[in-house]
Design a protein around this motif. Structure first.
Motif, PDB file in Angstrom:
ATOM      1  N   ASP A  10       7.125   3.521  -3.771  1.00 24.66           N
ATOM      2  CA  ASP A  10       6.918   3.344  -2.333  1.00 24.66           C
ATOM      3  C   ASP A  10       5.772   4.208  -1.811  1.00 24.66           C
ATOM      4  O   ASP A  10       4.961   3.761  -0.997  1.00 24.66           O
ATOM      5  CB  ASP A  10       8.195   3.642  -1.559  1.00 24.66           C
ATOM      6  CG  ASP A  10       9.292   2.619  -1.837  1.00 24.66           C
ATOM      7  OD1 ASP A  10       8.963   1.454  -2.145  1.00 24.66           O
ATOM      8  OD2 ASP A  10      10.473   2.991  -1.763  1.00 24.66           O
ATOM      9  N   LYS A  11       5.705   5.456  -2.279  1.00 22.35           N
ATOM     10  CA  LYS A  11       4.616   6.335  -1.855  1.00 22.35           C
ATOM     11  C   LYS A  11       3.268   5.831  -2.378  1.00 22.35           C
ATOM     12  O   LYS A  11       2.254   5.922  -1.682  1.00 22.35           O
ATOM     13  CB  LYS A  11       4.862   7.766  -2.333  1.00 22.35           C
ATOM     14  CG  LYS A  11       5.960   8.468  -1.570  1.00 22.35           C
ATOM     15  CD  LYS A  11       6.156   9.879  -2.062  1.00 22.35           C
ATOM     16  CE  LYS A  11       7.315  10.544  -1.332  1.00 22.35           C
ATOM     17  NZ  LYS A  11       7.566  11.901  -1.825  1.00 22.35           N
ATOM     18  N   ALA A  12       3.266   5.304  -3.599  1.00 20.49           N
ATOM     19  CA  ALA A  12       2.025   4.771  -4.169  1.00 20.49           C
ATOM     20  C   ALA A  12       1.536   3.566  -3.376  1.00 20.49           C
ATOM     21  O   ALA A  12       0.343   3.461  -3.070  1.00 20.49           O
ATOM     22  CB  ALA A  12       2.233   4.401  -5.639  1.00 20.49           C
ATOM     23  N   VAL A  13       2.443   2.678  -3.019  1.00 23.63           N
ATOM     24  CA  VAL A  13       2.067   1.499  -2.235  1.00 23.63           C
ATOM     25  C   VAL A  13       1.543   1.926  -0.865  1.00 23.63           C
ATOM     26  O   VAL A  13       0.534   1.399  -0.387  1.00 23.63           O
ATOM     27  CB  VAL A  13       3.246   0.511  -2.108  1.00 23.63           C
ATOM     28  CG1 VAL A  13       2.941  -0.573  -1.091  1.00 23.63           C
ATOM     29  CG2 VAL A  13       3.562  -0.108  -3.462  1.00 23.63           C
ATOM     30  N   ALA A  14       2.192   2.902  -0.262  1.00 24.88           N
ATOM     31  CA  ALA A  14       1.739   3.405   1.039  1.00 24.88           C
ATOM     32  C   ALA A  14       0.330   3.995   0.924  1.00 24.88           C
ATOM     33  O   ALA A  14      -0.520   3.776   1.795  1.00 24.88           O
ATOM     34  CB  ALA A  14       2.713   4.438   1.579  1.00 24.88           C
ATOM     35  N   ARG A  15       0.076   4.727  -0.158  1.00 23.26           N
ATOM     36  CA  ARG A  15      -1.263   5.310  -0.357  1.00 23.26           C
ATOM     37  C   ARG A  15      -2.298   4.208  -0.594  1.00 23.26           C
ATOM     38  O   ARG A  15      -3.419   4.295  -0.088  1.00 23.26           O
ATOM     39  CB  ARG A  15      -1.238   6.307  -1.522  1.00 23.26           C
ATOM     40  CG  ARG A  15      -2.579   6.927  -1.820  1.00 23.26           C
ATOM     41  CD  ARG A  15      -3.162   7.708  -0.661  1.00 23.26           C
ATOM     42  NE  ARG A  15      -4.465   8.257  -1.050  1.00 23.26           N
ATOM     43  CZ  ARG A  15      -5.432   8.557  -0.210  1.00 23.26           C
ATOM     44  NH1 ARG A  15      -5.253   8.418   1.094  1.00 23.26           N
ATOM     45  NH2 ARG A  15      -6.572   9.030  -0.646  1.00 23.26           N
ATOM     46  N   ILE A  16      -1.943   3.183  -1.351  1.00 20.01           N
ATOM     47  CA  ILE A  16      -2.864   2.066  -1.573  1.00 20.01           C
ATOM     48  C   ILE A  16      -3.217   1.413  -0.240  1.00 20.01           C
ATOM     49  O   ILE A  16      -4.386   1.113   0.027  1.00 20.01           O
ATOM     50  CB  ILE A  16      -2.266   1.029  -2.554  1.00 20.01           C
ATOM     51  CG1 ILE A  16      -2.160   1.630  -3.966  1.00 20.01           C
ATOM     52  CG2 ILE A  16      -3.104  -0.249  -2.572  1.00 20.01           C
ATOM     53  CD1 ILE A  16      -1.309   0.827  -4.917  1.00 20.01           C
ATOM     54  N   GLU A  17      -2.216   1.210   0.606  1.00 28.81           N
ATOM     55  CA  GLU A  17      -2.469   0.627   1.927  1.00 28.81           C
ATOM     56  C   GLU A  17      -3.376   1.523   2.756  1.00 28.81           C
ATOM     57  O   GLU A  17      -4.273   1.041   3.447  1.00 28.81           O
ATOM     58  CB  GLU A  17      -1.147   0.374   2.650  1.00 28.81           C
ATOM     59  CG  GLU A  17      -0.336  -0.741   2.021  1.00 28.81           C
ATOM     60  CD  GLU A  17       1.074  -0.858   2.573  1.00 28.81           C
ATOM     61  OE1 GLU A  17       1.528   0.057   3.307  1.00 28.81           O
ATOM     62  OE2 GLU A  17       1.732  -1.868   2.273  1.00 28.81           O
ATOM     63  N   ALA A  40      -7.228   4.121  -6.085  1.00 30.78           N
ATOM     64  CA  ALA A  40      -6.447   2.903  -5.854  1.00 30.78           C
ATOM     65  C   ALA A  40      -6.184   2.181  -7.171  1.00 30.78           C
ATOM     66  O   ALA A  40      -5.078   1.694  -7.405  1.00 30.78           O
ATOM     67  CB  ALA A  40      -7.163   1.986  -4.871  1.00 30.78           C
ATOM     68  N   SER A  41      -7.189   2.121  -8.017  1.00 26.00           N
ATOM     69  CA  SER A  41      -7.040   1.449  -9.310  1.00 26.00           C
ATOM     70  C   SER A  41      -5.956   2.115 -10.154  1.00 26.00           C
ATOM     71  O   SER A  41      -5.112   1.439 -10.757  1.00 26.00           O
ATOM     72  CB  SER A  41      -8.374   1.474 -10.054  1.00 26.00           C
ATOM     73  OG  SER A  41      -8.245   0.909 -11.321  1.00 26.00           O
ATOM     74  N   LYS A  42      -5.942   3.444 -10.177  1.00 29.04           N
ATOM     75  CA  LYS A  42      -4.915   4.167 -10.939  1.00 29.04           C
ATOM     76  C   LYS A  42      -3.529   3.918 -10.343  1.00 29.04           C
ATOM     77  O   LYS A  42      -2.561   3.700 -11.079  1.00 29.04           O
ATOM     78  CB  LYS A  42      -5.226   5.665 -10.953  1.00 29.04           C
ATOM     79  CG  LYS A  42      -4.200   6.460 -11.760  1.00 29.04           C
ATOM     80  CD  LYS A  42      -4.439   7.930 -11.694  1.00 29.04           C
ATOM     81  CE  LYS A  42      -3.452   8.743 -12.498  1.00 29.04           C
ATOM     82  NZ  LYS A  42      -2.082   8.294 -12.506  1.00 29.04           N
ATOM     83  N   LEU A  43      -3.449   3.927  -9.020  1.00 24.62           N
ATOM     84  CA  LEU A  43      -2.152   3.692  -8.376  1.00 24.62           C
ATOM     85  C   LEU A  43      -1.637   2.281  -8.662  1.00 24.62           C
ATOM     86  O   LEU A  43      -0.444   2.099  -8.925  1.00 24.62           O
ATOM     87  CB  LEU A  43      -2.266   3.918  -6.865  1.00 24.62           C
ATOM     88  CG  LEU A  43      -2.415   5.374  -6.430  1.00 24.62           C
ATOM     89  CD1 LEU A  43      -2.804   5.445  -4.959  1.00 24.62           C
ATOM     90  CD2 LEU A  43      -1.149   6.160  -6.699  1.00 24.62           C
ATOM     91  N   VAL A  44      -2.509   1.300  -8.623  1.00 24.97           N
ATOM     92  CA  VAL A  44      -2.106  -0.082  -8.928  1.00 24.97           C
ATOM     93  C   VAL A  44      -1.605  -0.165 -10.370  1.00 24.97           C
ATOM     94  O   VAL A  44      -0.564  -0.772 -10.641  1.00 24.97           O
ATOM     95  CB  VAL A  44      -3.262  -1.069  -8.675  1.00 24.97           C
ATOM     96  CG1 VAL A  44      -2.958  -2.436  -9.264  1.00 24.97           C
ATOM     97  CG2 VAL A  44      -3.546  -1.180  -7.179  1.00 24.97           C
ATOM     98  N   LYS A  45      -2.330   0.471 -11.283  1.00 24.07           N
ATOM     99  CA  LYS A  45      -1.921   0.480 -12.700  1.00 24.07           C
ATOM    100  C   LYS A  45      -0.542   1.133 -12.853  1.00 24.07           C
ATOM    101  O   LYS A  45       0.326   0.615 -13.561  1.00 24.07           O
ATOM    102  CB  LYS A  45      -2.962   1.233 -13.525  1.00 24.07           C
ATOM    103  CG  LYS A  45      -2.672   1.278 -14.991  1.00 24.07           C
ATOM    104  CD  LYS A  45      -3.762   2.029 -15.739  1.00 24.07           C
ATOM    105  CE  LYS A  45      -3.415   2.171 -17.201  1.00 24.07           C
ATOM    106  NZ  LYS A  45      -4.415   2.951 -17.934  1.00 24.07           N
ATOM    107  N   ASP A  46      -0.333   2.261 -12.169  1.00 22.44           N
ATOM    108  CA  ASP A  46       0.958   2.953 -12.245  1.00 22.44           C
ATOM    109  C   ASP A  46       2.084   2.101 -11.646  1.00 22.44           C
ATOM    110  O   ASP A  46       3.197   2.085 -12.168  1.00 22.44           O
ATOM    111  CB  ASP A  46       0.879   4.301 -11.527  1.00 22.44           C
ATOM    112  CG  ASP A  46       0.007   5.314 -12.262  1.00 22.44           C
ATOM    113  OD1 ASP A  46      -0.314   5.081 -13.447  1.00 22.44           O
ATOM    114  OD2 ASP A  46      -0.358   6.324 -11.633  1.00 22.44           O
TER     115      ASP A  46
END
Length: 67
Positions: A10-17, A40-46
């Motif tokens: 959830d935190k990763a998605v919020a950061r991507i947004e 963003a690329s690293k967060l999407v991969k994670d």
């Protein structure tokens, strides 16, 4: 590895947004854009990895094998 254990989807998605909103602004230097895109690329991969692990856990819980 401990970083993965503390990973919050959830935190990763919020950061991507948040990154997307930042990228939509026109006041970024090339260096800032590059850093944001890399993050963003690293967060999407994670996030993808977390989803795959969750799917595997669900399949195991129901006694099914992945195709």
């Amino acid at each position: 590895m401990s970083e993965k254990k503390n990973f919050s989807y959830d935190k990763a998605v919020a950061r991507i947004e948040e990154i997307v909103r930042l990228l939509e602004q026109d006041d970024k230097s090339i260096d800032e854009l590059s850093a944001l895109v890399k993050e963003a690329s690293k967060l999407v991969k994670d996030c993808k990895s977390k989803l795959r692990m969750t799917e595997e856990d669900i399949l195991k819980a129901f006694g099914e094998e992945e195709n």
